[in-house]
Design a protein around this motif. Sequence first.
Motif, short mmCIF file in Angstrom:
data_model
loop_
_atom_site.label_atom_id
_atom_site.label_comp_id
_atom_site.label_asym_id
_atom_site.label_seq_id
_atom_site.Cartn_x
_atom_site.Cartn_y
_atom_site.Cartn_z
N ALA A 1 0.30 14.17 -10.54
CA ALA A 1 0.60 13.66 -9.20
C ALA A 1 1.38 12.36 -9.26
O ALA A 1 2.31 12.13 -8.47
N PHE A 2 1.01 11.48 -10.20
CA PHE A 2 1.73 10.21 -10.34
C PHE A 2 3.19 10.47 -10.73
O PHE A 2 4.12 9.95 -10.09
N CYS A 3 3.39 11.26 -11.77
CA CYS A 3 4.77 11.52 -12.24
C CYS A 3 5.58 12.22 -11.16
O CYS A 3 6.77 11.91 -10.96
N THR A 4 4.95 13.14 -10.44
CA THR A 4 5.65 13.84 -9.37
C THR A 4 6.09 12.88 -8.28
O THR A 4 7.21 12.99 -7.75
N SER A 5 5.24 11.93 -7.93
CA SER A 5 5.61 10.97 -6.87
C SER A 5 6.80 10.12 -7.29
O SER A 5 7.67 9.80 -6.48
N LEU B 1 0.81 -1.21 0.00
CA LEU B 1 0.00 0.00 0.00
C LEU B 1 0.85 1.26 0.00
O LEU B 1 0.37 2.34 -0.38
N GLY B 2 2.10 1.16 0.46
CA GLY B 2 2.92 2.35 0.66
C GLY B 2 3.80 2.69 -0.52
O GLY B 2 3.83 2.00 -1.54
N GLY B 3 4.53 3.81 -0.39
CA GLY B 3 5.46 4.23 -1.43
C GLY B 3 4.89 5.32 -2.30
O GLY B 3 4.32 6.31 -1.82
N ILE B 4 5.00 5.14 -3.63
CA ILE B 4 4.52 6.16 -4.57
C ILE B 4 3.03 5.97 -4.84
O ILE B 4 2.44 4.94 -4.53
N LEU B 5 2.44 6.98 -5.45
CA LEU B 5 1.03 6.93 -5.85
C LEU B 5 0.78 5.79 -6.83
O LEU B 5 1.60 5.54 -7.72
N MET B 6 -0.35 5.10 -6.67
CA MET B 6 -0.67 3.96 -7.53
C MET B 6 -2.08 4.09 -8.09
O MET B 6 -2.77 5.08 -7.84
N ALA B 7 -2.52 3.07 -8.83
CA ALA B 7 -3.81 3.14 -9.50
C ALA B 7 -4.96 3.31 -8.52
O ALA B 7 -5.81 4.19 -8.69
#
Length: 367
Positions: A269-273, A200-206
Amino acid sequence: MNVLTFNAGSSSLKVGIYSVDGERARPLFARTLSMEPTAAGATAAVNATLDNELPSEIAFDAVGHRMVFGGPEDAPALASPELFARLARFERLDPLHAPAALAALRTTHERLAHLPNVLCFDTAFFRDLPERARILPIENPDPNFLRRYGFHGLSYDYVRATLGGRLGSRAILAHLGSGASLAALKDGKPIESTMGFSPLGGILMATRPGDLDPGILLYLLEDRQQSPAHLRELLEERSGLRAISGGERDLRRLLERADDPRAILAVDAFCTSVVKAVGALAALLGGLDTVVFTGGVGEHLAPIRSSIVGRLALFGMKLDEKANAVHADVISAPTSAVTVRVVTTDENATIARATSALVHATAERMR
């Protein structure tokens, strides 16, 4: 040795047969079946594979499966009643993956009982993480179990085996898909991962949020009276890109909505993460030699790679836009200080190699 492999995902079952000779796994057969991400769905998909999908002219000597999380004991393991009992607790901890993976293993263990059935864990790649990358900053009654693990290890192992010395001394591997993470490798060994105790953790996901302020969960529990079951559904199914965009989880479709502010925000937001993660991992590595994109998004969505690499110019990273557009093996410009690569991952090949190695080692011990 020929190894039949099963990789139960969130919506599909990837099946393969590989001829394994030492560290080489040559694909002989591959098929992807649609699958409901439940125990019943996995059982049905495996039975359909065994009954109708496998080529009769290719025999196999062992069966290998993927398991995302198995706790601290994550070396490849032969199926047994003891293994099933040990892993039963993780069906509750990892309902996204564990029930389907265990059901698939139980099915082949019953139907192909005459063959070794092996379970391979996503976390094993990170077994030797430095202690500072494993610990959790909480008062911890069980630090051997409750710690940071790292995931997508079968994918990262394949990339490392494929590239070998071409990775360089300081490499970041980015497995970008519905689930997504990054790993930092120093001289080929992982020293950090963006994922920790769970996927669940880390970068933004789907549909997963990535790293999230724990105070938000306390607020939802205490002030909004939300149940743990509701929070689990929120974190696993209704967060990430889906939440930001207003319902869409697929980056391909979000890229097509060029006039939709929420879609634009979700992609940004995804690319930024990812960019933030690369920056942090590069600092730990003391610089960068190589960045590798893999996974469904990393392999196929050139605009996402372009957006990420374009924001990493401070590392001297430059993209060859033409190479990127055709998903070339190397997509960095000749003048780039960092080599940027795209590798089509094959977790099933890693499963096949690990299964073969365990079966051979077990046979040697029994002599």
